[in-house]
Design a protein around this motif. Structure first.
Motif, short mmCIF file in Angstrom:
data_model
loop_
_atom_site.label_atom_id
_atom_site.label_comp_id
_atom_site.label_asym_id
_atom_site.label_seq_id
_atom_site.Cartn_x
_atom_site.Cartn_y
_atom_site.Cartn_z
N GLN A 1 0.59 -1.38 -0.53
CA GLN A 1 -0.33 0.00 -0.32
C GLN A 1 0.80 1.70 -0.22
N VAL A 2 0.41 1.93 -0.80
CA VAL A 2 0.94 3.79 -0.94
C VAL A 2 -0.09 4.54 -0.03
N GLN A 3 0.94 5.31 1.00
CA GLN A 3 0.24 6.20 1.49
C GLN A 3 0.42 7.84 0.66
N LEU A 4 -0.42 8.28 0.40
CA LEU A 4 -0.15 9.95 -0.63
C LEU A 4 -0.77 11.20 0.37
N VAL A 5 0.19 11.65 0.85
CA VAL A 5 -0.05 12.88 1.86
C VAL A 5 0.42 14.79 1.06
N GLU A 6 -1.00 15.53 1.02
CA GLU A 6 -1.17 16.80 0.19
C GLU A 6 -0.53 17.37 1.14
N SER A 7 0.22 18.68 0.88
CA SER A 7 -0.01 19.81 2.02
C SER A 7 0.87 20.95 1.14
N GLY A 8 0.70 21.55 1.18
CA GLY A 8 0.58 23.54 1.04
C GLY A 8 -0.38 24.03 0.54
N GLY A 9 -2.20 23.74 0.22
CA GLY A 9 -2.94 24.22 0.02
C GLY A 9 -3.60 25.91 1.04
N GLY A 10 -4.39 26.29 0.38
CA GLY A 10 -4.68 27.89 0.68
C GLY A 10 -5.53 29.08 0.47
N LEU A 11 -5.72 29.78 0.74
CA LEU A 11 -6.04 31.40 0.22
C LEU A 11 -5.16 32.16 0.09
N VAL A 12 -5.14 32.02 -1.36
CA VAL A 12 -4.04 33.42 -2.20
C VAL A 12 -5.10 34.44 -2.72
N GLN A 13 -4.59 35.68 -2.85
CA GLN A 13 -5.64 36.09 -4.22
C GLN A 13 -4.48 36.25 -5.73
N ALA A 14 -5.43 36.53 -5.96
CA ALA A 14 -5.43 36.30 -7.88
C ALA A 14 -4.13 37.29 -7.85
N GLY A 15 -3.23 35.86 -9.07
CA GLY A 15 -1.74 36.47 -9.26
C GLY A 15 -0.77 35.62 -8.72
N GLY A 16 -1.51 35.61 -7.14
CA GLY A 16 -0.39 34.59 -6.59
C GLY A 16 0.20 33.65 -7.11
N SER A 17 0.79 33.29 -5.37
CA SER A 17 1.44 31.84 -6.25
C SER A 17 1.05 30.51 -4.49
N LEU A 18 1.56 29.50 -5.54
CA LEU A 18 1.52 28.37 -3.88
C LEU A 18 1.82 27.21 -4.45
N THR A 19 2.11 26.21 -3.71
CA THR A 19 3.36 25.32 -3.86
C THR A 19 2.91 24.05 -3.01
N LEU A 20 2.36 22.84 -3.76
CA LEU A 20 2.00 21.72 -2.84
C LEU A 20 2.70 20.65 -3.09
N SER A 21 2.55 19.92 -2.40
CA SER A 21 3.92 19.20 -1.84
C SER A 21 2.32 17.84 -1.67
N CYS A 22 3.48 16.57 -2.69
CA CYS A 22 2.99 15.55 -1.97
C CYS A 22 4.05 14.70 -1.74
N ALA A 23 3.48 13.96 -0.51
CA ALA A 23 4.39 13.02 0.33
C ALA A 23 3.97 11.22 -0.13
N ALA A 24 5.10 10.69 -0.97
CA ALA A 24 4.19 9.06 -0.64
C ALA A 24 4.98 8.48 0.52
N ALA A 25 4.06 7.32 0.93
CA ALA A 25 4.75 6.71 2.31
C ALA A 25 4.34 5.10 2.09
N GLY A 26 4.91 4.41 2.80
CA GLY A 26 4.69 2.86 2.72
C GLY A 26 5.79 2.35 1.52
N SER A 27 4.88 0.91 0.77
CA SER A 27 5.32 0.80 -0.34
C SER A 27 6.30 1.51 -2.09
N THR A 28 6.58 1.97 -1.71
CA THR A 28 6.94 3.10 -2.66
C THR A 28 7.25 2.46 -4.20
N PHE A 29 8.07 1.17 -3.64
CA PHE A 29 8.96 0.89 -4.45
C PHE A 29 7.41 0.88 -6.03
N ALA A 30 7.99 1.02 -7.63
CA ALA A 30 7.49 0.94 -8.01
C ALA A 30 6.95 1.38 -8.51
#
Length: 116
Positions: A1-30
């Motif tokens: 099994q693989v667990q995917l956990v996102e982070s980095g969302g939020g509220l931003v004004q138009a024209g702004g920037s955000l970075t989303l991240s996702c970390a995979a944990a568990g059996s991440t081979f292949a």
């Protein structure tokens, strides 16, 4: 099994920037392709960007030139740098991964809200 956990969302004004991240944990081979999808309220889920293990990348036309996807195969992470955000980018963004066998995994999602 693989667990995917996102982070980095939020509220931003138009024209702004955000970075989303996702970390995979568990059996991440292949793990082959990793991607970001999004679903706005009342709309179908749509593909935002994909990145294969060798680094091949595809973007939805609506985000080309504004979003950048990247991954670190050693750390099993994928990032989505989002610049020049528009109100229409408002959605729940979910991380996706698949194995070469075809098994797919989804994160629970992170909300991005772009105010005008």
């Amino acid at each position: 099994q693989v667990q995917l956990v996102e982070s980095g969302g939020g509220l931003v004004q138009a024209g702004g920037s955000l970075t989303l991240s996702c970390a995979a944990a568990g059996s991440t081979f292949a793990i082959n392709t990793m991607a970001w999808y999004r679903q706005a309220a009342g709309k179908q889920r749509e593909l935002v960007a994909t990145i294969g293990r060798p680094g091949n990348i595809n973007y939805a036309d609506s985000v080309k030139g504004r979003f950048t996807i990247s991954r670190d195969n050693d750390k099993n992470t994928v990032r989505l740098q989002m610049n020049s955000l528009k109100p229409e980018d408002t959605a729940a963004y979910s991380c996706y991964a698949n194995r070469y066998s075809g098994v797919v995994y989804w994160g629970k999602g992170t909300l991005v809200t772009v105010s005008s």
